[in-house]
Write an enzyme that holds these catalytic residues in place. Structure first.
Site, PDB file in Angstrom:
ATOM      1  N   CYS A 336       0.872  -1.191   0.076  1.00 44.98           N
ATOM      2  CA  CYS A 336       0.010  -0.049   0.080  1.00 44.98           C
ATOM      3  C   CYS A 336       0.822   1.284  -0.106  1.00 44.98           C
ATOM      4  O   CYS A 336       0.485   2.086  -0.673  1.00 44.98           O
ATOM      5  CB  CYS A 336      -0.868   0.048   1.156  1.00 44.98           C
ATOM      6  N   ARG A 365       7.400 -11.003   5.154  1.00 45.89           N
ATOM      7  CA  ARG A 365       7.195 -10.522   6.929  1.00 45.89           C
ATOM      8  C   ARG A 365       7.900 -11.771   7.515  1.00 45.89           C
ATOM      9  O   ARG A 365       7.629 -12.986   7.168  1.00 45.89           O
ATOM     10  CB  ARG A 365       5.665 -10.662   7.210  1.00 45.89           C
ATOM     11  N   GLN A 383       0.551 -11.079  -2.976  1.00 44.60           N
ATOM     12  CA  GLN A 383      -0.566 -10.674  -2.687  1.00 44.60           C
ATOM     13  C   GLN A 383      -1.214 -10.221  -4.199  1.00 44.60           C
ATOM     14  O   GLN A 383      -0.842  -9.753  -4.846  1.00 44.60           O
ATOM     15  CB  GLN A 383      -0.757  -9.424  -1.788  1.00 44.60           C
ATOM     16  N   ASP A 385      -2.972  -7.861  -4.852  1.00 46.47           N
ATOM     17  CA  ASP A 385      -3.470  -6.641  -4.083  1.00 46.47           C
ATOM     18  C   ASP A 385      -3.817  -5.690  -4.980  1.00 46.47           C
ATOM     19  O   ASP A 385      -3.267  -5.562  -6.405  1.00 46.47           O
ATOM     20  CB  ASP A 385      -2.163  -6.200  -3.534  1.00 46.47           C
ATOM     21  N   HIS A 387      -5.513  -1.421  -4.717  1.00 45.36           N
ATOM     22  CA  HIS A 387      -6.055  -0.166  -3.886  1.00 45.36           C
ATOM     23  C   HIS A 387      -6.972   0.666  -4.648  1.00 45.36           C
ATOM     24  O   HIS A 387      -6.534   1.022  -5.841  1.00 45.36           O
ATOM     25  CB  HIS A 387      -4.882   0.363  -3.375  1.00 45.36           C
ATOM     26  N   LYS A 471     -14.288  -3.612   7.765  1.00 49.66           N
ATOM     27  CA  LYS A 471     -13.791  -4.405   6.589  1.00 49.66           C
ATOM     28  C   LYS A 471     -14.443  -5.427   6.446  1.00 49.66           C
ATOM     29  O   LYS A 471     -15.643  -5.842   7.442  1.00 49.66           O
ATOM     30  CB  LYS A 471     -12.343  -4.916   6.882  1.00 49.66           C
ATOM     31  N   HIS A 517      -8.601  -1.324   0.516  1.00 51.07           N
ATOM     32  CA  HIS A 517      -7.482  -2.507   0.124  1.00 51.07           C
ATOM     33  C   HIS A 517      -8.435  -3.723  -0.146  1.00 51.07           C
ATOM     34  O   HIS A 517      -9.329  -3.703   0.582  1.00 51.07           O
ATOM     35  CB  HIS A 517      -6.805  -2.778   1.364  1.00 51.07           C
TER      36      HIS A 517
END
Lengths: 554, 81
Positions: A336, A365, A383, A385, A387, A471, A517
């Site tokens: 992000c 991570r 991911q 991902d 946005h 969320k 997200h």
């Protein structure tokens, strides 16, 4: 008279000291035969506990999670009794219900339990169960409790020491007594099938400096048939273990040299992955997303600005230094911040929004080595991902569009059984969250509207929202009935603030966009692992990287 | 033929016994096994085995391509916004 409110909202009146079982019988005798546990005003009670005030009563059967919990908790008592009858010198510590079954931690003294003893323990447990002994709770003073355990069980003495006088209760059944908070099924006879699953070492209080106790795992059922089905399911799950299938189908591997938790994709796995990526890219293109690409590292400052440094900095991969002093980079734990800076590359007016930036972004991570598991818990993962940056008024529509996309993804991959969890603010603690009240109301209403309109099977959890926004998470059930958390959609008021994202409104003033997200798969690694276990490797035909093989005989 | 229909297929031309090839194809969970013997070659057909189901008969290449296309179409609908 007291008023008892039932989950359907109906209210029935009873004489004071009516028990949950009496209420169940009042509803119907047939239903009462299946009731095995109860909650009164949110607290677990026995089915025999007299109710003396108005309140809400929920009655549970084996089909409910609460019912299973009581069933397995009670089974742990039966296991403990069996152990003490077979090994009189054993000392019990604690024995809770777990997700699938129960265990009891026991100091076995000089005895050792192995697979060969399981049958004897099971036989003993069934013998006790058949006695149909009632589980009976009673209060005890601290003094009595200590006197009962002193000299025969130092573990229980320690437990009692930690309890407050007036809150101590015991549970008795047959000849057995245990320190216990409660939550049992009516009697032992309901347990018709038991299986000792395994034994493992477990340090007393989880501290490796303490003595190692024996943890005995078991599972039990109200019908022999259900135990048989459960064992078959376990067998099937073993066959479908994604680590095993990944090896057999030559999809991925791990190398100690490369490092733990860092998956290596083999040609067939890489082909499968790109097939999934292309599938999502195609749908996302239709939905108005644009692909972006960002590097795997970023300056430390970037993550200090985003706030991720505070969350991942200390406990994750450490900074990468350069020949230049004071220059530090971090492996990205999230995509992000990069996407916020992509948004920031030029000014926008309201007509430009929404902007939807998508990337298959690999993030890193650190996880403790004990936490790593195949592809479901790794140290580097990609991911799916994206946005979305939009005006607060667009949130409603954008949220619905994302739900459509997620449901399309699940449907195409054969996940037909899913539920959603809507996580909202804790209404009592508005100070825990950032962003204006008005925006929160808007976002929460947008999520609930979207979930309703899309006819999702959802539950609302208050206080489960992230501090930066509400969320919606999707849970899917796989072919073996196991639940997995997959896609997530999150509203974020925090990063637009931290990165000073703006757009010019129709009023010619600068405003903050809202950020969403979202990741339908979550991560490709985890998703492929779950898909492998769901399908056993027999993916939908469109996803098969090899659909047919020609075998010439001559 | 299969390529033209965008069907992802491989040929196992290795110098191995048919039994071994079938076993390995079975292990790799490839959905369709197309066995081509002398008769099939002459007729322009394939003998089709479906993973998990077994023999589903002898089909022309065209009919097989149609079968695959149909199933793909049914399991993967286009995403409509």
């Amino acid at each position: 008279m007291i008023k008892i409110t039932l989950p359907d909202g109906s209210v029935r009146e009873f004489d004071s000291s009516v028990t949950p079982m009496d209420v169940a019988k009042n509803i119907s005798e047939g239903f009462a035969r299946n009731v095995i546990s109860a909650k009164f005003n949110g607290t677990t009670v026995e089915t025999t506990t007299p109710l003396t005030e108005d309140g809400t009563l929920v009655l549970y059967t084996w089909k409910d999670d609460e019912g299973k919990k009581a069933f397995w908790h009670s089974s742990a008592h039966i296991l403990a009794q069996a152990i003490l009858e077979l090994y009189p010198d054993a000392k019990l510590w604690v024995g809770p219900a777990i997700d699938r079954g129960f265990y009891y931690d026991v100091d076995m003294g000089d005895n050792v339990i192995t697979d060969k003893d399981f049958k004897t323990i099971e036989t003993k447990m069934l013998e006790i169960a058949r006695g149909k002994h009632d589980f009976k709770m009673r209060s005890s003073t601290k003094e009595e409790a200590l006197a009962y355990y002193k000299g025969r069980n130092e573990y229980k003495v320690d437990l009692v020491e930690g309890l407050e006088d007036g809150t101590i209760t015991f549970c008795d059944h047959d000849t057995f007594t245990d320190l216990c908070r409660g939550g049992h099924i009516p009697n032992t006879g309901i347990v018709k099938a038991v299986k000792v699953m395994s034994v493992a070492g477990a340090y007393y209080k989880g501290d490796e400096n303490n003595k190692q106790l024996t943890r005995i795992y078991g599972v039990s059922f109200p019908k022999q048939k259900e135990l048989k089905e459960y064992l078959e399911l376990l067998e099937e799950a073993k066959k479908r273990d994604h680590r095993k299938l990944g090896k057999e189908l030559e999809l991925f591997t791990f190398s100690q040299k490369v490092g733990q938790g860092l998956g290596l994709w083999l040609p067939k796995g890489a082909a499968l992955r790109s097939e999934l990526e292309n599938f999502l890219k195609k749908a996302q293109k239709k939905a108005g997303y644009e692909m972006v690409i960002s590097p795997h590292i970023g300056q430390k400052e970037l993550y200090v600005t985003s706030g991720h440094y505070a969350k991942y900095g200390e406990d994750s991969f450490q900074a990468i230094n350069t020949p230049k002093e004071d220059e530090e980079f971090l492996l990205k734990p999230m995509n992000c911040p990069h996407h916020c800076e992509i948004y920031n590359h030029k000014p926008y007016i309201y007509k430009d929004l929404p902007k939807r930036y998508a990337e298959f972004g690999t993030v890193y991570r650190y996880e403790q080595s004990g936490e790593l598991h195949g592809l479901t818990r790794v140290r580097g993962f990609t991911q799916d991902d994206a946005h979305i940056f939009c005006t607060p008024d667009q949130l409603d529509q954008e949220f619905k569009n994302v739900i459509d996309l997620v449901m399309y993804v699940f449907g195409s991959l054969g996940f037909d059984n899913f539920t959603a969890q809507v996580s909202l603010r804790d209404p009592e603690k508005p100070e825990k969250y950032i962003g204006s009240d008005e925006n929160w109301y808007k976002a929460e209403a947008a999520i609930i509207n979207a979930a309703k309109e899309k006819e999702l099977n959802y539950v609302v959890e208050y206080g489960e929202a992230a501090f930066y926004g509400p969320k919606l998470d999707f849970m899917v059930k796989d072919a073996l009935g196991r639940s997995w958390q997959l896609g997530t959609i999150q509203v974020d008021y925090n990063l637009p603030e931290r990165f000073d994202l703006t757009y010019k409104g129709s009023d010619n003033e600068l405003h903050r966009p809202v950020m969403i997200h979202r990741a339908p798969f979550g991560s490709l690694e985890r998703f492929i692992a779950i898909l492998l276990e769901h399908t056993g490797g027999n993916f939908p035909l469109w996803l098969m990287t090899e659909q047919a093989i020609l075998l010439p005989v001559s | 033929m299969l390529e033209n229909n965008e069907i992802r297929a491989q040929i196992d031309n290795r110098n191995e016994t048919v039994g071994k090839k079938i076993r390995e194809a079975e292990m790799s969970k490839v959905p369709f096994m197309l066995i081509i013997g002398e008769q099939e070659e002459k007729d322009g057909t394939v003998s089709v085995r479906r993973h998990g189901e077994g023999d589903i008969g002898t089909l022309t290449m065209e009919a097989f391509a149609e079968l695959v296309k149909e199933e793909v179409k049914n399991s993967l609908k286009p995403f409509n916004v």
